[in-house]
Design an enzyme around this catalytic site. Structure first.
Site, PDB file in Angstrom:
ATOM      1  N   ASN A   1      -2.311  12.692  -3.931  1.00  0.00           N
ATOM      2  CA  ASN A   1      -2.867  13.028  -4.910  1.00  0.00           C
ATOM      3  C   ASN A   1      -3.567  14.523  -4.688  1.00  0.00           C
ATOM      4  O   ASN A   1      -3.705  15.140  -5.556  1.00  0.00           O
ATOM      5  CB  ASN A   1      -4.124  12.119  -5.151  1.00  0.00           C
ATOM      6  CG  ASN A   1      -3.966  11.237  -6.360  1.00  0.00           C
ATOM      7  OD1 ASN A   1      -3.147  11.326  -7.127  1.00  0.00           O
ATOM      8  ND2 ASN A   1      -4.804  10.082  -6.228  1.00  0.00           N
TER       9      ASN A   1
ATOM     10  N   HIS B   1      -3.821  14.429  -9.582  1.00  0.00           N
ATOM     11  CA  HIS B   1      -4.051  13.167 -10.020  1.00  0.00           C
ATOM     12  C   HIS B   1      -3.198  12.754 -11.124  1.00  0.00           C
ATOM     13  O   HIS B   1      -2.538  11.448 -11.298  1.00  0.00           O
ATOM     14  CB  HIS B   1      -5.478  12.885 -10.736  1.00  0.00           C
ATOM     15  CG  HIS B   1      -6.688  12.802  -9.560  1.00  0.00           C
ATOM     16  ND1 HIS B   1      -6.658  11.551  -8.855  1.00  0.00           N
ATOM     17  CD2 HIS B   1      -7.461  13.859  -9.119  1.00  0.00           C
ATOM     18  CE1 HIS B   1      -7.535  11.908  -7.774  1.00  0.00           C
ATOM     19  NE2 HIS B   1      -8.071  13.208  -7.914  1.00  0.00           N
TER      20      HIS B   1
ATOM     21  N   ASP C   1       0.837  -1.233  -0.039  1.00  0.00           N
ATOM     22  CA  ASP C   1       0.054   0.039  -0.225  1.00  0.00           C
ATOM     23  C   ASP C   1       0.909   1.299  -0.012  1.00  0.00           C
ATOM     24  O   ASP C   1       1.683   1.379   0.792  1.00  0.00           O
ATOM     25  CB  ASP C   1      -0.890   0.024   1.132  1.00  0.00           C
ATOM     26  CG  ASP C   1      -1.980   0.966   0.890  1.00  0.00           C
ATOM     27  OD1 ASP C   1      -3.056   0.435   0.748  1.00  0.00           O
ATOM     28  OD2 ASP C   1      -1.627   2.354   1.518  1.00  0.00           O
TER      29      ASP C   1
ATOM     30  N   GLU D   1      -4.343   2.447  -4.897  1.00  0.00           N
ATOM     31  CA  GLU D   1      -2.944   2.436  -4.364  1.00  0.00           C
ATOM     32  C   GLU D   1      -2.486   1.227  -3.945  1.00  0.00           C
ATOM     33  O   GLU D   1      -1.361   1.131  -3.638  1.00  0.00           O
ATOM     34  CB  GLU D   1      -2.809   3.620  -3.499  1.00  0.00           C
ATOM     35  CG  GLU D   1      -2.909   3.545  -2.231  1.00  0.00           C
ATOM     36  CD  GLU D   1      -4.607   3.900  -1.951  1.00  0.00           C
ATOM     37  OE1 GLU D   1      -4.861   4.194  -0.698  1.00  0.00           O
ATOM     38  OE2 GLU D   1      -5.268   4.194  -2.888  1.00  0.00           O
TER      39      GLU D   1
END
Length: 638
Positions: free
Chosen positions: A503, A508, A495, A539
């Site tokens: 972000n 993005h 992760d 993610e």
């Protein structure tokens, strides 16, 4: 919080409203395919289930009780599997979105209602449901609702069960019964209306004349074909009139005598009648006349069915012209046609058939033997002959002429022909040759396109790692192999730390570049051909490591963590200052207690949770005591 009865009765009103909406609006879909009607019904019932969940009786936070099972079971029972699944998926998705400790119990109840409705529909085997079927559906749905309650935690169950068991099951039974009976009555009304429409349509579109007269010979019912036969403007113009109003008196008098004879005997009879019209035209009718009786059996009229057989008489004189038209049609056909007799001699073919075989067109003539034609085709290199002797090839083709068959012929000039053969009544055969060269080329292009699409379907467009679906397939394969061969299997859950903040801060597009960079590190880590790296979602990434124990998985995970740190991607939203990852390691050890795939996924997930809880940017393995906080609920994220 009001009483269970009052809140669930409010739900009952919502159920009635949505069923009423369907009854009053479904006529707009009558002309649509059955799948579209089923989908619309499922969507409406699914929306109703969601509305019911918006106004539930809440026993305690996260434990909701309502009549959603009614909408889902009715959708599956009356709409079939498509409607039931759509309604169930909609309700299940919304219940999962709401969450809470009762989410799993709600999902079980929704699944039970969906299965009960669909199973009831399949049990009908195409017949219309009866009231008894609806009552059984109501009872089964009410009982099935208890299944969802039964999976609640024991402490919650002790609070919920006394409060809602009686009102919820009783009102589910009542709502299913009332809704089902309303839909049952609507279906019966539509079937009756449909039957009347069919009967009327059949009578009106019947090419034969059909009419009913009273005892005095006056028309009381007639279809358009009768009006056309009698040269009337329309069928209504015949009502109240007799044959004397439309035919010459001699013809009408003869028809009336035939009618009186049938009325006198009371027995149906079929006769042929010669008719004349005032304009000088004439014809022949094959006529069935039968007495028309009332409920007491008394004859009150006469039913007449006329079939115009004038054309049959004319066919004899038109036979020669028809043969000429047939010859023209054969000449203009886009397909090649050939007929052989029982001895394999060519008796008929069109020009298109010979044009399809330019190298042997000279031998494909009337009287030629099929075997000689095939020998010439092989000798002149017109057809591709498979390995073996030419005579074996000829024998196999001739054998197909004796039965209905379909085959494809490849010619040396690159063309493909589709050959459909049917035996004829005299022992011969009729074959139709169609040029399918273009279709073959399109088929080859389609196969190539499908291969490309299949590759794209297994690769994530952003990271070029495996998709979640491909990951599931790979994990199932490797897990089965590990159990079968008693070799370890490790799974890494990865992760990106504080990715949402990344972000939000950088945008993005930068987030996508970050994910691509992390994916590159994962690909570089998964160096063995059997290693499978996937984008698990957002993610989150996953790495399958076959034949790798926990110690080896830790080494690989630390190596991956270091690769990501070495990227040095600035991350203002992270306390580390750069992009980092947290990794959870789960391992299947054949020497330990047996586990399933779900257990392996849970272990890796819980290990990842531990890594994130410990401050992120680290690798954690699964420990049995770590599973305690995760015994209920789904995956957790910090």
């Amino acid at each position: 919080m009001g009483s269970p009865w009052s809140e669930l009765l409010a739900n009952l009103a919502v159920v009635a409203m949505f069923v009423s909406v369907w009854i009053h609006t479904h006529v707009w879909l009558d002309r649509k395919p059955a799948a579209i009607r089923a989908a619309a019904f499922g969507l409406l019932m699914g929306a109703g289930a969601i509305i019911l969940m918006l106004t539930p009786m809440q026993i305690q936070p996260g434990v909701l009780v309502d009549l959603r099972a009614t909408m889902i079971a009715v959708a599956g029972f009356f709409g079939g599997p498509v409607a039931g699944i759509i309604a169930g998926v909609m309700a299940g998705a919304y219940r999962a979105f709401e969450g809470g400790i009762g989410a799993f119990a709600g999902a079980v109840g929704i699944a039970a209602a969906m299965l009960i409705g669909v199973a009831g529909n399949l049990a009908l085997r195409g017949r219309s449901p009866t009231m008894a079927d609806i009552m059984i559906l109501g009872a089964a749905t009410a009982a099935g609702s208890l299944l969802g309650l039964s999976v609640l935690p024991q402490s919650v169950l002790q609070i919920v069960l006394p409060k809602v068991t009686l009102p919820s099951t009783l009102l589910i039974f009542v709502s299913v019964a009332v809704s089902g009976l309303a839909l049952y009555q609507e279906r019966r009304r539509l079937e009756a209306l449909h039957s009347r429409r069919i009967f009327k349509a059949v009578v009106e579109t019947l090419p034969d004349c059909l009419n009913v007269k009273d005892l005095d010979g006056r028309f009381i019912v007639a279809n358009p074909a009768t009006a056309e036969l009698m040269h009337a403007t329309n069928a209504k113009a015949l009502i109240g009139k007799t044959d004397f109003d439309f035919y010459p008196r001699e013809t009408a008098q003869r028809f009336r005598q035939d009618e009186l004879a049938i009325l006198a005997t009371g027995v149906p009879s079929t006769i042929e009648q010669h008719l004349h019209h005032d304009d000088g035209t004439d014809g022949w009718l094959a006529t069935l006349k039968a007495p028309f009786r009332d409920k007491t059996g008394a004859v009150v009229g006469l039913i007449t069915h006329n079939r115009d057989i004038t054309a049959r008489k004319r066919l004899e004189t038109e036979l020669a012209e028809s043969r000429m038209r047939l010859a023209d049609a054969l000449a203009q056909m886009a397909d090649g046609l050939v007929m052989f007799d029982q001895d394999g001699k060519l008796v008929l073919c069109n020009a298109r058939y010979r044009a399809m075989f330019p190298l042997t067109a000279d031998v494909r003539v009337q009287g030629a033997d099929y075997r000689d034609i095939l020998r010439a085709s092989a000798a002149r290199g017109e057809q591709i002959v498979p390995q073996g002797t030419v005579e074996d090839w000829i024998g196999s083709i001739v054998a197909t002429q004796m039965q209905a068959s379909k085959r494809q012929v490849r010619l040396t000039d690159g063309r493909w022909l589709d050959v459909r053969t049917r035996p004829t009544g005299d022992g011969g055969s009729l074959s139709l040759f169609s040029d399918i060269t273009e279709a073959k080329h399109l088929e080859a292009e389609l196969l190539v396109a499908n291969e490309k699409l299949n590759l794209l379907a297994h690769r994530d467009g952003l990271t070029e790692l495996l998709t979640r679906r491909a990951f599931d397939e790979a994990l199932a394969l490797e897990f089965a192999r590990g159990k079968r061969s008693a070799i370890p299997l490790s799974l890494l859950f990865i992760d990106v730390d504080w990715f949402k903040q990344f972000n939000d801060h950088y945008g993005h597009p930068a987030g996508d570049e970050c994910l691509r960079a992390v994916a590159g590190c994962i690909r570089a880590t998964a160096r063995r051909p059997t290693d499978s790296a996937a984008r698990y979602g957002g993610e989150e990434f996953a790495l399958i490591l076959p034949e790798t124990d926990a110690r080896g998985a830790f080494v690989i995970a630390e190596n991956l963590r270091g690769k990501v740190r070495d990227l040095g991607l600035t991350h203002a939203g992270s306390e580390k200052g750069i992009v980092t990852v947290s990794i959870g390691v789960g391992t299947f050890d054949p020497g330990s207690a047996p586990i399933e795939i779900a257990d392996l996924l849970r272990r890796a997930d819980e290990a990842l949770y531990g890594a994130k809880a410990a401050g992120r940017d680290r690798v954690h393995g699964w420990r049995p005591h770590l599973s305690e906080p995760h015994s209920t609920g789904g995956r957790r994220r910090l």
